[in-house]
Design a protein around this motif. Sequence first.
Motif, PDB file in Angstrom:
ATOM      1  N   VAL A  53      35.479  46.372  50.961  1.00 49.01           N
ATOM      2  CA  VAL A  53      36.496  46.577  49.936  1.00 49.01           C
ATOM      3  C   VAL A  53      36.467  45.434  48.929  1.00 49.01           C
ATOM      4  N   TRP A  54      36.351  44.230  49.458  1.00 46.73           N
ATOM      5  CA  TRP A  54      36.510  43.044  48.597  1.00 46.73           C
ATOM      6  C   TRP A  54      35.354  42.083  48.890  1.00 46.73           C
ATOM      7  N   PRO A  55      34.148  42.370  48.437  1.00 51.60           N
ATOM      8  CA  PRO A  55      32.988  41.565  48.865  1.00 51.60           C
ATOM      9  C   PRO A  55      32.922  40.199  48.196  1.00 51.60           C
ATOM     10  N   ALA A  56      33.419  40.085  46.968  1.00 54.18           N
ATOM     11  CA  ALA A  56      33.273  38.801  46.257  1.00 54.18           C
ATOM     12  C   ALA A  56      34.564  38.538  45.491  1.00 54.18           C
ATOM     13  N   ALA A  57      34.617  37.361  44.883  1.00 58.37           N
ATOM     14  CA  ALA A  57      35.832  36.985  44.167  1.00 58.37           C
ATOM     15  C   ALA A  57      36.048  37.912  42.984  1.00 58.37           C
ATOM     16  N   LYS A  58      37.238  38.440  42.841  1.00 60.79           N
ATOM     17  CA  LYS A  58      37.576  39.275  41.668  1.00 60.79           C
ATOM     18  C   LYS A  58      39.080  39.236  41.476  1.00 60.79           C
ATOM     19  N   SER A  59      39.495  39.761  40.358  1.00 57.86           N
ATOM     20  CA  SER A  59      40.922  39.752  40.056  1.00 57.86           C
ATOM     21  C   SER A  59      41.666  40.705  40.977  1.00 57.86           C
ATOM     22  N   PHE A  60      42.946  40.486  41.053  1.00 58.55           N
ATOM     23  CA  PHE A  60      43.774  41.295  41.943  1.00 58.55           C
ATOM     24  C   PHE A  60      43.787  42.754  41.499  1.00 58.55           C
ATOM     25  N   ASN A  61      43.647  43.618  42.448  1.00 52.11           N
ATOM     26  CA  ASN A  61      43.699  45.052  42.171  1.00 52.11           C
ATOM     27  C   ASN A  61      44.745  45.650  43.093  1.00 52.11           C
ATOM     28  N   PRO A  62      45.879  46.113  42.542  1.00 50.64           N
ATOM     29  CA  PRO A  62      46.981  46.501  43.434  1.00 50.64           C
ATOM     30  C   PRO A  62      46.656  47.680  44.321  1.00 50.64           C
TER      31      PRO A  62
END
Lengths: 307, 379
Positions: free
Chosen positions: A61-70
């Motif tokens: 779901v969240w493999p690398a740094a990225k902005s928040f996704n609600p």
Amino acid sequence: MNLSRFCVSNAASFHEDEDYERMPFLPQPKKPARPKRAAIYRNVMPPRYLQMATNQNWNDVWPAAKSFNPSSVPLPVFMGWLKGQPRLGKFNNPELVKIPNFFHLTPPNIKKQCMALKKFCSPWPEGLETDEKIEKHFPVEIVTRDYCHASPTIRDPRARTITMRFKLSQLELDDHSRDKIIRLLGKRYNPLNDLVTIETSSCPFKKQNIDYAFYLLTVVYYESWKTESWEELKEPQDWERFFFEKSSSRKKILDFLKTVDINAETKKEDIKEYEEAIKDIVDNQENDETVDAYGRSVAKLLFSQVK
Amino acid sequence: MLTTARCVAKRSSLSLLKRFMCSPTNSVTSSISMPPEKPIIGTFEPIKKDIYERLFGVNGFEPVAVELFEVLDDKSIMVRLPFIQLLEYIEKTDFDRPANRYILWGRQGAGKTFTLNHLAYWGYLNGFCLVHLASPRDWLDEPAEIEVSESRPGRLDFPLNAALALRHFKNQNSLFLSKSELKVSQKYTWSLREITEQGEPLVNVIDHGISRMKHASDCYAVLLKELKIAANNNLCRLMVLANDVNLFYKKPLVKHADGRVASVEEMTLARAFMKMFKNDWKNGLFVGATYVNQSHWKNRLTPYYPKALLTDRGWEDFDPFIPIKVENYSDMEADSCLDYYTDKMLLQRPQSKTPEGREEIKAINARNPFEMYKFCSNL
């Protein structure tokens, strides 16, 4: 006669001839309305987090740094506050997007990335298991910086700056040289963690700056061991701490013991106590306890009896 | 026991002169009665009126305390712990050794001056020769007159203050001087015709100073020097008492004629007195009380510890000394003090005599003696 026929013919042509182009300023005849397209209603997709399995792999779901996704964070996150309104949730909340998040740094994720990196690593050297051991074997720490950016040149002038760090206790110093090196280092010495930080950027290249930092360290070390003639002028008020051995207090108390025919050797403990008390008063803060201890130690000496 | 407010108003030379003229010279009438063997903390020790006049008639207590003594028509000092401590130290002192120095320290209004004067009274009763300096401010900051010394060029004399100091000494030690036979150890030439020969009684020097004010400063210096010699020769037992000793280590306000600020070494009186601070003499003791001004909220937090007040120079002079802390009243002492005020009708309002009122007085003033006196004087 001619004129009347002309007028009549004119009137007849206006009404009867349909071949004429319509005058542009006349109102256009209304076109039939375009048939309305039937509205297409689609079912709104539910947010992704509602469809997530509880045993899913979060790394996918969240493999690398990225902005928040609600929609992809399955957590009830709140941020911000408005007067008289309920707490602000994660949807339509720009504050949550602004701040950095660490959803990519879950322990399994880190482990996975470390495992991926492991094949490029060499084993940890033996004998460097603790910080103390590392400090002992590698007393000097040198920090260099590299800058990488897209431009025609790979050089960056900032890369020449280096920082050298070491603990002052690593150097072999006595009372005098330690005091002097601290005065020479000035703001480069931090007494809270005993760390000396020398930053150099005088030379054009990194290597030269490292050499220069070591040169500075050498110079300041040997300079601190020198005793100049003007250092003899240092008065008790300039002492960085109280030296009982060369103070007038010691001389006075020994003179007193001599006048009353008491061997100073037999009163060694009392003199030691007096020394501690006076050191406590001069070096540390004066308070009821220290003044009281001083008085007691002095009374012990002044009223001491010949054994 | 009460302590006093520091009177910083400049005393005019006229009032000093008046005190000088009025100070008693008659002999002691009351016989010396020794106080009880072991003084009890919290009890009030009354001073007989003629002894009071003799000891503190010229100088000693601050104006506020003198006023209180007059109002109550009773001159009593409460026995406090520092006084007992001093007596214990004196009791075990070997007087063949160099003189011990004691420094009384504590908050403003805690009773340092009263303890010092109590010791002066005790010393008087026990046959000590008293050298009592009640107010060095009179010398260092606001002397009545300033003269350039003739004997030592560059030094400053304060003739009126010196004569007053001599009179103070003579008053306090009249009994002692009449008994002892202190002689002058060397010849002193005051002027062409005024000479004190070797072997003359020491009183002659004092009398000369009092009658010839021009030489009074030199006479006082000579007196202290001769007393030191006499003490070293076991002819007298000296008790040197100095109030506000730390004032000797601050910048004085006295100036030379050319506007230069005078140092303490340039004042004949102060210079002579500071020689008593050293312990190069025996058969005696030195007791000093510190001065700290904490009367205003701005200087409430002024440090009152001995090293901070004496400064480095003072510490150098006195070390090793025995600091004796004068604390605020203990609960028992405060009760005793309030009982005393009630007895003497200083407390008039009925509320101030109730247990609750007394607790309130103690709590509001933090049992500080002077604060309690100021508070009670309005009740």
